[in-house]
Enzyme design. Sequence first.
Site, PDB file in Angstrom:
ATOM      1  N   GLY A 186       0.786  -0.415  -4.998  1.00  0.00           N
ATOM      2  CA  GLY A 186      -0.449  -1.210  -4.917  1.00  0.00           C
ATOM      3  C   GLY A 186      -1.309  -0.958  -6.130  1.00  0.00           C
ATOM      4  N   CYS A 241       0.734  -1.241   0.000  1.00  0.00           N
ATOM      5  CA  CYS A 241       0.000   0.000   0.000  1.00  0.00           C
ATOM      6  C   CYS A 241       0.775   1.310   0.000  1.00  0.00           C
ATOM      7  CB  CYS A 241      -0.973   0.048   1.158  1.00  0.00           C
ATOM      8  SG  CYS A 241      -1.807  -1.503   1.390  1.00  0.00           S
ATOM      9  N   TYR A 270      14.315  -1.888  -4.139  1.00  0.00           N
ATOM     10  CA  TYR A 270      13.377  -2.113  -5.233  1.00  0.00           C
ATOM     11  C   TYR A 270      12.081  -1.336  -5.133  1.00  0.00           C
ATOM     12  CZ  TYR A 270       9.540  -4.336  -7.683  1.00  0.00           C
ATOM     13  OH  TYR A 270       8.432  -4.560  -8.447  1.00  0.00           O
ATOM     14  N   ASN A 286      -0.471   1.500   5.807  1.00  0.00           N
ATOM     15  CA  ASN A 286       0.592   0.833   5.059  1.00  0.00           C
ATOM     16  C   ASN A 286       1.492   0.126   6.041  1.00  0.00           C
ATOM     17  OD1 ASN A 286       2.559   0.039   3.256  1.00  0.00           O
ATOM     18  ND2 ASN A 286       3.629   2.000   3.350  1.00  0.00           N
ATOM     19  N   GLY A 287       1.685  -1.168   5.818  1.00  0.00           N
ATOM     20  CA  GLY A 287       2.531  -1.929   6.720  1.00  0.00           C
ATOM     21  C   GLY A 287       1.827  -3.183   7.172  1.00  0.00           C
TER      22      GLY A 287
END
Lengths: 495, 495, 495, 495
Positions: free
Chosen positions: D43, D16, D271, D126-127
């Site tokens: 996402g 996310c 990345y 997010n996470g």
Amino acid sequence: MNKTFKFTTDKPTCNCGIFGISGKGNDLPITTYFGLHALQHRGQEASGITKAYKTDDNISKFKTKKGFGLVADVFINSSMVEEDKDNTTISIGHNRYSTFGSSDSRSNVQPFVVNYQDGNLALAHNGNLTNAKFLRRELEQEGAIFQTTSDSEVVLHLIARSKGENQIDKIRDALEQLEGAFSLILMTDEKLIGARDINGVRPLCLGKKGNSFIITSETCALDINRAKYIRDIEPGEILIVDKSLPENEQLASYKLEKKDKIKHCVFEYVYFSRPDSQIFGSNVDKIRRKLGKNLALNHPVIDEDGDKVIVMSVPDSSNTAAIGYQNQLEKLGIASKLEIGLIRSHYIGRTFILPAQTKRDIGVRIKFNTVKGVIENRVIVLIDDSIVRGTTSKQLVNLIREANPKSIHVRITSPPIYNPCYYGMDFPSKEELIANRFESIEKIREHLSVDSLEYMTEEEMLDSMIDHTPEEFCTACFSGNYPIPIKDLEEKLIK
Amino acid sequence: MNKTFKFTTDKPTCNCGIFGISGKGNDLPITTYFGLHALQHRGQEASGITKAYKTDDNISKFKTKKGFGLVADVFINSSMVEEDKDNTTISIGHNRYSTFGSSDSRSNVQPFVVNYQDGNLALAHNGNLTNAKFLRRELEQEGAIFQTTSDSEVVLHLIARSKGENQIDKIRDALEQLEGAFSLILMTDEKLIGARDINGVRPLCLGKKGNSFIITSETCALDINRAKYIRDIEPGEILIVDKSLPENEQLASYKLEKKDKIKHCVFEYVYFSRPDSQIFGSNVDKIRRKLGKNLALNHPVIDEDGDKVIVMSVPDSSNTAAIGYQNQLEKLGIASKLEIGLIRSHYIGRTFILPAQTKRDIGVRIKFNTVKGVIENRVIVLIDDSIVRGTTSKQLVNLIREANPKSIHVRITSPPIYNPCYYGMDFPSKEELIANRFESIEKIREHLSVDSLEYMTEEEMLDSMIDHTPEEFCTACFSGNYPIPIKDLEEKLIK
Amino acid sequence: MNKTFKFTTDKPTCNCGIFGISGKGNDLPITTYFGLHALQHRGQEASGITKAYKTDDNISKFKTKKGFGLVADVFINSSMVEEDKDNTTISIGHNRYSTFGSSDSRSNVQPFVVNYQDGNLALAHNGNLTNAKFLRRELEQEGAIFQTTSDSEVVLHLIARSKGENQIDKIRDALEQLEGAFSLILMTDEKLIGARDINGVRPLCLGKKGNSFIITSETCALDINRAKYIRDIEPGEILIVDKSLPENEQLASYKLEKKDKIKHCVFEYVYFSRPDSQIFGSNVDKIRRKLGKNLALNHPVIDEDGDKVIVMSVPDSSNTAAIGYQNQLEKLGIASKLEIGLIRSHYIGRTFILPAQTKRDIGVRIKFNTVKGVIENRVIVLIDDSIVRGTTSKQLVNLIREANPKSIHVRITSPPIYNPCYYGMDFPSKEELIANRFESIEKIREHLSVDSLEYMTEEEMLDSMIDHTPEEFCTACFSGNYPIPIKDLEEKLIK
Amino acid sequence: MNKTFKFTTDKPTCNCGIFGISGKGNDLPITTYFGLHALQHRGQEASGITKAYKTDDNISKFKTKKGFGLVADVFINSSMVEEDKDNTTISIGHNRYSTFGSSDSRSNVQPFVVNYQDGNLALAHNGNLTNAKFLRRELEQEGAIFQTTSDSEVVLHLIARSKGENQIDKIRDALEQLEGAFSLILMTDEKLIGARDINGVRPLCLGKKGNSFIITSETCALDINRAKYIRDIEPGEILIVDKSLPENEQLASYKLEKKDKIKHCVFEYVYFSRPDSQIFGSNVDKIRRKLGKNLALNHPVIDEDGDKVIVMSVPDSSNTAAIGYQNQLEKLGIASKLEIGLIRSHYIGRTFILPAQTKRDIGVRIKFNTVKGVIENRVIVLIDDSIVRGTTSKQLVNLIREANPKSIHVRITSPPIYNPCYYGMDFPSKEELIANRFESIEKIREHLSVDSLEYMTEEEMLDSMIDHTPEEFCTACFSGNYPIPIKDLEEKLIK
């Protein structure tokens, strides 16, 4: 960005049809689908089905599909109603017509599905709670979070928070706290549960199809599935279907501790339910015919020139009453004839999306057209079940007038509507009701430009309720006597 | 990937309703839309509207929107029927039920629009040409290319290739070459044109709304728009509306040189047209009532125990005939009563998409349910207009049987159907027609499991055609007498 | 009612990528699908596939699926590219970017499919005919009717009307009449046919995959399918693949009688084709690298303070040229470094729908962002292949400027564009071209607010066309020398 | 009934991207939309926006639009991002790539919106929490009901149930109970709140656009909106934006009481994040270039014949590392050249729906093609950032091999991945990781059929993290050292 608007009939609308089935075989979701199709008249706005099954690892799962539109539109090409590879054991469904919940939010479409300490839980609710806002305020103060603006969500919280010893106790405990009108269907990982408020305001019945038990709003949802009607869920009853038991032990019935008088919604008989259904123990069609007869007895139309009276219904909701009315006229020796003077389009449900540019005067023409040969120079009696805002009635009269009748007489199989309903029928605001906009029936007659207009009295109407006593009905919308207290109103949580 | 299939009534279906309007104002496309909605019963498979207007640079443009589905679905949120900013001067529309053209291709949906040396040209066609394949073969040999498999496309080629001196001559020249049944509407950059075959097989009428002229299939499409009926387009007539002329000079009428007898499709009166329409000079409803009366006169039902006879229609197409039937029984002194014993769902048009898994036996239940109280222990006469395959009839009888009537008698307001129609009515193959599957009416009765079954004879039926002589009708589907030669059949271009 | 507008790169766009395959196996349609995906850069507006097969009764059928949007969007969930149960023997496809044909009409989306005396015929066309309007006028005068506004439709009429003895003769006869640029693929019930104009303006090549022959625009559409490149279709060649013959006799090649010089579109090398394709006999990437080198040789950037020069491309179309430019700078002994200073979003194709409210200044940011660390205080050379309107270039320069470079130098691998293309490249109107809006390159530089701006000269550009002579190219958009006459312009059928 | 499957890159995916803005003006929702577009790489599965505003009656409302697909697809034609007539004061948005939550349910798409005693509350997360299942079990035991299977929902319950004195206290109280990795944005009726776990695993930064404050995952979401970067939200910080206060007093910062070491996810640099973003205080692109350089220093490729080495990236994620690698080779005196040998399709995001029939071997070709001239007979070094399953790598090597290189050498800018991530990166199961499927790097090399394969060591990788110490990073997926306890694992609530 939708630039169109809906054309809707000017009728009261009830909130929702519900259907649940517990059993085996791969036809549970599709049986629910057909049941909802038969209950489409109870809500055309949105529809949903939730099914319960077990994964190969024996994990209980609920799968839900819901959306806006007619049942047939929501489930077109949907895997939910195709061959059921999940070995569904319970399935419940819901048709919605929004009342208090904001109508534009997808999260308000039922069934509601949640997860709590005892597993999955789904709910389909018909009716309206009168202490929902009060309960919600209490729950929020205890830290509950709400996903919807729907009153129905409080039921789930009450169950989850109950200190009851087992699931059934929790459900009973929750339902004891509810006030108002509800027929509801619950689904746990293992059980199908139907429950009805202590006043029995909305209908709910039990049926059986093969080895599967069905709980649903009206018997027409049994008929479409060739299911057998067993009995009504009683007011204040909680009926539990436990498919894990032997077939003759699957049903268990509990009673709410609170007690009160039976108060069926009289509008279910007058207009709302399907004529081919049996509800509250009687055939709807039989009562509607009786309404027509009593209307003729008390409010006959006799042409002063002795011309034959043409009895016409507003199709299809008043068809049966019109037959009753004409039969009674005949018995009274009044020359009369039943005719089909209004043709109803097959291609509209109760709503129709009109392009935004549409002029208002197209209105009722999109749905009805007159048969001119039937109307011209004739004495017309138009039988209708109710007048709410009066907008459609006025357009309809104008339409009939264009076919040059000798005279138009309107007869209504219920009294004037003066008051809002807090038990699940959706009327416009009090100010919009035609009975409140004009000071007398005579003024309404003038507004509609008809030669005569007569309503049934409350007594005449209740007298038509075969096999029922007048006390069994709620008539609040006519009389203003609300049989069930409305706590949210007292607490000023609603206006 | 659609895994669903359609439930369709077992009725003959005609190919198409058409509508055209020429005038001013920004309501031409929406008037077309409402006209098509009123004609929805003439084709529910696909719909389209084409409008003509001029750009700011005075260039003539046609704009088309078409698609599969009901009119209301095809044009939902479509700019075509929203406020018309293009100053449309002509608009035509079409509802389709496919006959010979392959139904699955979008390019077969009308109006067809092409560009040729005289500008733009659009076509909406109702009927069936009997030399279309022959003409197509000829045209292809001259180098014509075809975009569709529809017979209607040959009309456009014939016009484009005509050596006629002007557009009108070309259109006449083209229409002279057509054989078979057609009511058609053409639109050029400047003119609206209506034309009808010399036998007058399909209806077509002229109306007026404000300053705009309308040409359409049935008068119900005028009524919905509050337009006035002027007259029918006559058999063999080409009527041209030229909006560039003063209003009282806009109409010009031409006659085809070929002559032949009038041969209206009797099925338009028996079943196909709307009861509130006037076609072929008579009110449809009036003829249907007469059909019911004649049916009662010649095929009454009398219970041997003297029980009252309950007359029920298959709603809604047989409603008027049922009223006529019961009225006549009464005049004959037979104790009888009209009742509503079948309730029809409001949420299905003539078709309904069923999930693929659906078992066959749901069939008719999706559309009808019985009113048990009306049927139980009663002598039932079921009035229907026709039996085609007989599948729906059988299901319907089974459904009624479940409500435990004393007996079921079926009466049909037309004769048995033995033959295909080459003039625009869509029947199943000859082998599928129930009248060909059984050797006698008695065998059909046995198959349907009813207590009696009687059809009207051709004579009785034609005798019910008020204001018409029997010779004015094509009865080929009953009698096998085809009044118009079928060249494509002779040439073996069709089988 | 779409309230959004498209963000499109300010680049010339060519009209269309084409693909055809003849063979066996059930993978022809999906091979076409992947081929079209590889050719997506040649047209993102619409896409279509037509396949030929025989029914069980041995009747030849064509099936078509087309729509607006990217290939992947048009064919999502489409049965056309799923397992092929129809035993397809030929399949052709087309990606469109509209040029002259009105872009908003679905009927203009190719392949075009028609039926004529010799059976079915489908067409996919890349290029632009310069006498299409002239031919159309002639055809209309002979009675032809047109379904589309696309020039490509005339090809089908010419074939259908040809007096040629057989299908091949008819096709040759038709193609002899065409003027302008075309690479086209035709499909009959039995044959796949590829043809290319006598000047060879647009690419077209032959490949083989297993036993199937492929004809397509660029070799990248062979690579994605693991097909082998055989050779180019030659200018003026008609190549016929007849799958009914033994494999080594399936190919038959014919030559148009008309002859003319080769005139490849130089823009195919400069910008339009994919760098991994081989067209006109050379690798696109090799020529782009050479363009970069020649650009550096003739238009190097040297910082006056001796600071290292940072070479950046506008990704991805100028990536290869940027590498060539930096390599050459190094050979020239100019301190330089290749860096990625602009990041391109992966989630935009060449277009992107923006909400209507979007402020203009979002423009290029939706597609590109700068890498600040790379740009700050550095001497930046931005390599691009062309400037058309200049709007994107200006926004891009502004974006880079915000990252605070020491200076910005723009170098273009082609000359200024002054003229429209009549051979299939789609430029804005002459007045919108930046080279015509400013009186000199210096004024353009001022407008863009860059420190220097240099274009390649036509000579330098043509000098980079490895293995080609300068005469082999059309450079009309730069020079105004149109090598092929434009009859429609002369006849004033276009402006 | 979707018969297609997704082609996805074989890369780790994080769960996310989040964005929130507080301010005035009618551009808050559209600013959120553009922010989410810039964060699309975080996402691609689903996207949603929730906005807060007040009705004319001063009632606080939240409006939400969410759906599956790319941001641009979800919001096409959506009134949410059109001109904001609601005077939105706060707006938050979320892009999802599912990790633990079931991906197929719409209710799992964020933002999550609920109503509780303090009003409305929305969350974008997010996470990955490592004690979410534990907390959920506790909450359920207290009677909480859950609407989703997402771990993020527990945060909302903890806030609603907190005994904290005010909203801020409740939020702090809730966040103190969370374990694991989270960057999250909350929205109340009045405030925008950003918070980050004490280890700072995922990025979160603060920016400003005009008078509006923005909190978002990466700076690229500021750049697209021309917003200014202010600073990172610090690990363990709760930052509250209260728009009701004067602009310079709107920000209030709180710290969680729990303390722990900073542990950034190293994969965000390697990345995951965009190269044009600045996260954890450094430019991503700068670190990637350094990774490329260190890779070259420690793992150079030298051809034994002295042939020049061609350095190629797997576009676009390894582009910067490839430049660094080639620059370093040059410094080492190894003859080398940077080339673009793989062309990436512009028409695929990180996923692409393939027709079900697609053969596996199309795989990587749908996304990449080789430039043959660059590869043939050359010594190729392919730079990539990671190998997860190895399937894409193998296909890519096969593709390159077809272009006949002299040799292929693969160099990876990170160590082999052996372990799952519990902090928000989504890997396949342990068994599927290529590093676990083969017993040594040599065996992986054999499997990939390349001439050499070398990974960076953990030390080399960490040594490339400019301005960071090695201790600041979580490297659990490489090393197995999990810096944050995983309570749900210990409690066996997950496996």
